[in-house]
Design a protein around this motif. Sequence first.
Motif, PDB file in Angstrom:
ATOM      1  N   ASN B 448       0.822  -1.207   0.000  1.00  0.00           N
ATOM      2  CA  ASN B 448       0.000   0.000   0.000  1.00  0.00           C
ATOM      3  C   ASN B 448       0.854   1.253   0.000  1.00  0.00           C
ATOM      4  O   ASN B 448       0.643   2.172  -0.799  1.00  0.00           O
ATOM      5  CB  ASN B 448      -0.957  -0.009   1.195  1.00  0.00           C
ATOM      6  CG  ASN B 448      -1.926   1.157   1.135  1.00  0.00           C
ATOM      7  OD1 ASN B 448      -1.695   2.193   1.741  1.00  0.00           O
ATOM      8  ND2 ASN B 448      -2.967   1.010   0.335  1.00  0.00           N
ATOM      9  N   VAL B 449       1.833   1.267   0.904  1.00  0.00           N
ATOM     10  CA  VAL B 449       2.700   2.444   1.030  1.00  0.00           C
ATOM     11  C   VAL B 449       3.483   2.673  -0.268  1.00  0.00           C
ATOM     12  O   VAL B 449       3.610   3.795  -0.746  1.00  0.00           O
ATOM     13  CB  VAL B 449       3.657   2.270   2.232  1.00  0.00           C
ATOM     14  CG1 VAL B 449       4.778   3.311   2.199  1.00  0.00           C
ATOM     15  CG2 VAL B 449       2.867   2.366   3.538  1.00  0.00           C
ATOM     16  N   ASN B 450       3.994   1.578  -0.835  1.00  0.00           N
ATOM     17  CA  ASN B 450       4.876   1.720  -1.992  1.00  0.00           C
ATOM     18  C   ASN B 450       4.154   1.817  -3.332  1.00  0.00           C
ATOM     19  O   ASN B 450       4.662   2.456  -4.251  1.00  0.00           O
ATOM     20  CB  ASN B 450       5.872   0.550  -2.019  1.00  0.00           C
ATOM     21  CG  ASN B 450       6.932   0.694  -0.941  1.00  0.00           C
ATOM     22  OD1 ASN B 450       7.844   1.497  -1.085  1.00  0.00           O
ATOM     23  ND2 ASN B 450       6.783  -0.035   0.156  1.00  0.00           N
ATOM     24  N   ILE B 451       3.021   1.145  -3.441  1.00  0.00           N
ATOM     25  CA  ILE B 451       2.341   1.103  -4.745  1.00  0.00           C
ATOM     26  C   ILE B 451       0.902   1.634  -4.673  1.00  0.00           C
ATOM     27  O   ILE B 451       0.575   2.652  -5.279  1.00  0.00           O
ATOM     28  CB  ILE B 451       2.292  -0.353  -5.299  1.00  0.00           C
ATOM     29  CG1 ILE B 451       3.706  -0.956  -5.384  1.00  0.00           C
ATOM     30  CG2 ILE B 451       1.592  -0.376  -6.667  1.00  0.00           C
ATOM     31  CD1 ILE B 451       4.628  -0.342  -6.420  1.00  0.00           C
ATOM     32  N   HIS B 452       0.064   0.947  -3.927  1.00  0.00           N
ATOM     33  CA  HIS B 452      -1.381   1.168  -4.027  1.00  0.00           C
ATOM     34  C   HIS B 452      -1.808   2.620  -3.871  1.00  0.00           C
ATOM     35  O   HIS B 452      -2.506   3.174  -4.727  1.00  0.00           O
ATOM     36  CB  HIS B 452      -2.130   0.325  -2.984  1.00  0.00           C
ATOM     37  CG  HIS B 452      -1.857  -1.142  -3.100  1.00  0.00           C
ATOM     38  ND1 HIS B 452      -2.298  -2.056  -2.175  1.00  0.00           N
ATOM     39  CD2 HIS B 452      -1.188  -1.877  -4.030  1.00  0.00           C
ATOM     40  CE1 HIS B 452      -1.918  -3.284  -2.523  1.00  0.00           C
ATOM     41  NE2 HIS B 452      -1.227  -3.188  -3.644  1.00  0.00           N
ATOM     42  N   GLN B 453      -1.420   3.220  -2.757  1.00  0.00           N
ATOM     43  CA  GLN B 453      -1.959   4.537  -2.414  1.00  0.00           C
ATOM     44  C   GLN B 453      -1.722   5.587  -3.503  1.00  0.00           C
ATOM     45  O   GLN B 453      -2.503   6.525  -3.633  1.00  0.00           O
ATOM     46  CB  GLN B 453      -1.386   5.019  -1.081  1.00  0.00           C
ATOM     47  CG  GLN B 453       0.117   5.200  -1.117  1.00  0.00           C
ATOM     48  CD  GLN B 453       0.642   5.945   0.119  1.00  0.00           C
ATOM     49  OE1 GLN B 453      -0.106   6.648   0.779  1.00  0.00           O
ATOM     50  NE2 GLN B 453       1.909   5.768   0.399  1.00  0.00           N
ATOM     51  N   HIS B 454      -0.663   5.423  -4.279  1.00  0.00           N
ATOM     52  CA  HIS B 454      -0.281   6.476  -5.223  1.00  0.00           C
ATOM     53  C   HIS B 454      -1.146   6.536  -6.476  1.00  0.00           C
ATOM     54  O   HIS B 454      -1.022   7.488  -7.254  1.00  0.00           O
ATOM     55  CB  HIS B 454       1.194   6.302  -5.623  1.00  0.00           C
ATOM     56  CG  HIS B 454       2.120   6.282  -4.454  1.00  0.00           C
ATOM     57  ND1 HIS B 454       2.335   7.391  -3.669  1.00  0.00           N
ATOM     58  CD2 HIS B 454       2.859   5.286  -3.902  1.00  0.00           C
ATOM     59  CE1 HIS B 454       3.184   7.086  -2.689  1.00  0.00           C
ATOM     60  NE2 HIS B 454       3.511   5.807  -2.813  1.00  0.00           N
ATOM     61  N   GLY B 455      -1.984   5.510  -6.687  1.00  0.00           N
ATOM     62  CA  GLY B 455      -2.812   5.525  -7.884  1.00  0.00           C
ATOM     63  C   GLY B 455      -1.951   5.778  -9.107  1.00  0.00           C
ATOM     64  O   GLY B 455      -0.877   5.189  -9.250  1.00  0.00           O
ATOM     65  N   LYS B 456      -2.415   6.641 -10.004  1.00  0.00           N
ATOM     66  CA  LYS B 456      -1.537   6.956 -11.130  1.00  0.00           C
ATOM     67  C   LYS B 456      -0.907   8.349 -10.990  1.00  0.00           C
ATOM     68  O   LYS B 456      -0.588   9.002 -11.995  1.00  0.00           O
ATOM     69  CB  LYS B 456      -2.227   6.732 -12.486  1.00  0.00           C
ATOM     70  CG  LYS B 456      -3.348   7.630 -12.850  1.00  0.00           C
ATOM     71  CD  LYS B 456      -3.671   7.405 -14.359  1.00  0.00           C
ATOM     72  CE  LYS B 456      -4.725   8.390 -14.814  1.00  0.00           C
ATOM     73  NZ  LYS B 456      -5.059   8.236 -16.227  1.00  0.00           N
TER      74      LYS B 456
END
Lengths: 492, 492
Positions: B448-456
């Motif tokens: 989540n911290v590294n990928i998910h939360q950032h969306g595009k």
Amino acid sequence: MTTLQQWRDHFEALRAYDEAVALLYWDMRTYMPEQSADNRSKSIGFLSTESFRRRTGTAYQTLLEAMGQETLTGVEAVSYAKAKQAYDRDSKIPEAEYQTFITLISEAESVWEKAKDADDWDLFAPYLEKIVAMERKFVEYWGYDNHPYDALLHDYEPGMTVAELDPLFAELRQAIITLLKQLDGKTFPTLDWSADRETQIRLNHEWLQDIGYDFTAGRLDETVHPFQTTINRKDARVTTKYDENDYRNSVFGTMHEAGHATYEQGIAPELDTLGLGEGASMGIHESQSLFFENFIGRNQGFLSARYAGLQRAIPSLTDVPFETFYAAVNEVKPSLIRIEADELTYALHIIIRYELEKRLITGELEVKDLPAEWNRLYKEYLGVDVPTNAKGVLQDVHWSGGSFGYFPSYALGLVYSAQLNEALRRDVAHVDQLIADGTLAPIKEWLNVNIHQHGKAKTPAELIQAATGQSISVQPLIDYLTAKYTRVVEAL
Amino acid sequence: MTTLQQWRDHFEALRAYDEAVALLYWDMRTYMPEQSADNRSKSIGFLSTESFRRRTGTAYQTLLEAMGQETLTGVEAVSYAKAKQAYDRDSKIPEAEYQTFITLISEAESVWEKAKDADDWDLFAPYLEKIVAMERKFVEYWGYDNHPYDALLHDYEPGMTVAELDPLFAELRQAIITLLKQLDGKTFPTLDWSADRETQIRLNHEWLQDIGYDFTAGRLDETVHPFQTTINRKDARVTTKYDENDYRNSVFGTMHEAGHATYEQGIAPELDTLGLGEGASMGIHESQSLFFENFIGRNQGFLSARYAGLQRAIPSLTDVPFETFYAAVNEVKPSLIRIEADELTYALHIIIRYELEKRLITGELEVKDLPAEWNRLYKEYLGVDVPTNAKGVLQDVHWSGGSFGYFPSYALGLVYSAQLNEALRRDVAHVDQLIADGTLAPIKEWLNVNIHQHGKAKTPAELIQAATGQSISVQPLIDYLTAKYTRVVEAL
């Protein structure tokens, strides 16, 4: 593009919005994961507003004017006339007052909920006073020929008037009170109504299959507050809930909602793009659900033919003779709560609300005097003492939402359903046998030809006249109730 | 209203349309009664068109210009930049040509279906020729720095180029072929993969609970062609299907879709109203589904910890030792059909398509020579003879839909997932134990911290660099596959 094509496109666009909003709502009440709620509400709100703009905006006004220039006949003329009438009616309320009203009822609904929970009439009364005051003003904006309440009836039962309702309801009330007296001193059998969830689910599916509810154009799902919703003309869904302590709500409630859904499935699809693809009125709609609930679901032959199956499914019925079960299902017990009322006394609850509403709108009755008057009528008509306002004047949501004129639909549904039942038996042979056998196609066909297919292209009065050869009459309902409860009493 | 507020309202409106269309579509594929289909398609079509108008119409153009005048920073600047880039890109294709293209691919998809069923390449070839010709033109409209195929890659993997992909795919291909040679002559155990539907449903729910898929923000339902869909940010649904002859598709397919859904659930909700509330790219999205499918679902510890439960649920496993089961689950068998490929050979299918697509776009390869070239590469890379075009060049839908540049995402997903797996194990202790125990919170948190939360809001390259400290590399995937299949081979 022709004006007529634009007209149809307009309603097709509204249909698409309606489909989306109906599905978003259905899903919210059945399958939606809990965290979805916030976004879901926003989406429903946004799309409903978009749809509202299309129903009221300047593009629609221009289209309406253009349609007024066309030479229209048949169902297209009806489409325009109904749309014009609705538009004229809506535009009579000044926008600022309408906004005030919307805000008021939205607040009032949550205040009503609190007031009911706390049995606190004084909390709700000031809101109801404002609502009644606005209803009185709206009635003057809309106008009426004879009685101000007619202007409110119009929204739910087009063409219906106080002049017509008063004698009908008086006759019905008297007949019910007479029947009640005959039941006085009789004791209905007490049964164990519990059944596990799986059994109820299976029964519901079996019964809906039996009555020919079209599962290829609908579904049955579970929810907290059961409803019927039309996603589109060929997707009319039923919801129900399962109380393991009392299976009656589930089985008869599901039959009721399936009646609404069968009506919706049967409306001619081509009416959708003319804004006529809905029920003719709330009363006619309710007549279909009550027909399925009472004249099929509570039909003696229907229940008798399925009783062996019920006994296998529900062990507590094993030693109960069918006559005892039938009497218990049809127990009559004057009570305080409308939505728990039996088939015989239900109409009295409605008549009380009708009389109170009428007098509130004319000003003969003021909100502050409502609880006392409510309690007086419950004693007079139903013979019951109202112990708290929560179980009395505060029990229904309708007034908090400004729905004055709606209640009569419930009793009109009963009246119409009995008229249709009588006419059906005149036109179709061996109705009871068909119901017992679960061979309902000829019955559904009769209802479709006479009621369903027409959507709201015909008025309630036109439909009833054409189907029964008579105008509205409470006699068939009185005859039916008399015959039914004579039979029930014999078994006690 | 400020321009930024209008900007957010614009995307909130699109979100509402997206929610409605996604739910209408999900329902169509899961619960919709069959007769609803016609109206449903019309409603989806209408609402999609409304949404498209808002994404492209003059009101949006005006808003985009106004945003261009604003001084923006942070995520709002990213929002504008991405929107402007997409708008500029879209407006480079003349509208008439775009319309022709839409009509063409819509015809081509149904022709492809017929051609595949009839194994008739000549039926489909003329359509594919037209599609490739248009893709070549579009590439020129869009422009590119080095290789025309870069312009197509951009749609699915922003920033990715042929110059970067060529060496990565060459290295990966060589490594897989080397591993395949080591497996040559080994025989994998043959198991009975049948399990009844109820067992599979139960297993799926248990495993999704185990891996912490958030059922309060999603659901699992049954469908014919499984998919993951996001109704809204907190309503990311998974679908699956149950083949009673082979439960592998259901259990691993469900883990795969749950990976997509977990990504969607984890995107920061506030990105929705900036048009950034979606995955960073198709490759990054696929990395999350493959991470859940392979690095969790096919993890030795995960399966081993659940094997006793599997044996109880599936009687045919009773006498099968875990090592045999694990080897069988990881069987490697070069085959003709991409969607049935094993974990090791899957990337070879993708590399074949990548090479063919690239050469089709540059004109080095013509459509008429495609089947022969397809068959040659399948023989060279996978060692299999292609008996029919239906099992060869006609097997995938993508080209009929004009989706050139998409295939690499599948292999990039594998590459990224292995890089993330390696970095995760650097940052989080006892990953295998957490997976075996079904205590996935720290792993989900890391993703989540590294990928998910950032969306595009970040590019694929930015995400991978920040999460792993490295740029894209196939080494972690090669290391992982080498270790895994060494272990598997030992058990044979």
